[in-house]
Design a protein around this motif. Structure first.
Motif, PDB file in Angstrom:
ATOM      1  N   ALA A  70      32.538  35.826 -32.256  1.00  9.00           N
ATOM      2  CA  ALA A  70      32.451  34.405 -32.586  1.00  9.00           C
ATOM      3  C   ALA A  70      33.726  33.978 -33.313  1.00  9.00           C
ATOM      4  N   SER A  72      33.940  30.313 -33.798  1.00  8.79           N
ATOM      5  CA  SER A  72      33.514  29.014 -34.304  1.00  8.79           C
ATOM      6  C   SER A  72      31.988  28.989 -34.332  1.00  8.79           C
ATOM      7  N   GLU A  73      31.445  28.458 -35.441  1.00 14.59           N
ATOM      8  CA  GLU A  73      29.990  28.355 -35.539  1.00 14.59           C
ATOM      9  C   GLU A  73      29.481  27.014 -35.042  1.00 14.59           C
ATOM     10  N   ARG A  74      30.248  25.948 -35.267  1.00 16.96           N
ATOM     11  CA  ARG A  74      29.830  24.608 -34.844  1.00 16.96           C
ATOM     12  C   ARG A  74      30.955  23.939 -34.102  1.00 16.96           C
ATOM     13  N   PRO A  76      29.103  26.689 -31.408  1.00 18.13           N
ATOM     14  CA  PRO A  76      29.308  28.130 -31.249  1.00 18.13           C
ATOM     15  C   PRO A  76      30.306  28.413 -30.127  1.00 18.13           C
TER      16      PRO A  76
END
Length: 162
Positions: A70, A72-74, A76
């Protein structure tokens, strides 16, 4: 004994092709080994349909060739990084480059394998564990310690051919 199951279950070439023998998988690995990491980079480079790219990336992750990380979380988002197993595939790709140039580049080579520091052209070679170059015509396949009786018989019959 069925030859097909012997080949698929025991032959290292068949096992390898089960993991990376599909056209897109090989090209994805080529791009990953040259530094592409993100879905959109692969998509732009290859012109592959998104659903096919998703399937091939998933299969390469499951085969242990790429690791999904990952970034980026937002929203994803993930990048795909070659594993040690994936890095080992580099030699296979370099052999395909040399073979393709030798046999299918009538117009001349468009990609060459060269030494980074000098730019001198290179050819993939086989070498002994001690580093001595061994010509291909001096190499043979032999049964390994885990070879089945069927594989031993198959290799023995091939070795008996002139």
């Amino acid at each position: 004994m069925q030859r097909k199951s012997l080949t698929r279950d025991e032959c290292p070439i068949a096992r390898s092709l089960d993991r990376v023998g599909e056209w897109w998988s090989i090209l994805i690995m080529r791009d990953a080994l040259q530094g592409l990491r993100r879905f959109d980079e692969f998509s732009r480079s290859l012109g592959i349909a998104p659903n096919m790219l998703t399937r091939r990336l998933t299969a390469l992750v499951e085969a242990g060739m790429l690791e999904r990380r990952a970034y980026s979380e937002r929203p994803p988002r993930y990048e795909y990084v070659p594993t040690a197993k994936g890095e080992d595939f580099r030699m296979v790709l370099m052999s395909l480059v040399a073979w393709g140039n030798r046999h299918y580049a009538e117009e001349g080579t468009s990609v060459e394998l060269v030494e980074r520091d000098t730019g001198r052209p290179l050819q993939p070679m086989l070498a002994s564990a001690e580093g001595h170059i061994v010509p291909l015509d001096r190499c043979v396949l032999q049964a390994g310690p885990a070879a089945s009786t069927g594989m031993r018989e198959r290799l023995a019959s091939l070795a008996a051919k002139p």
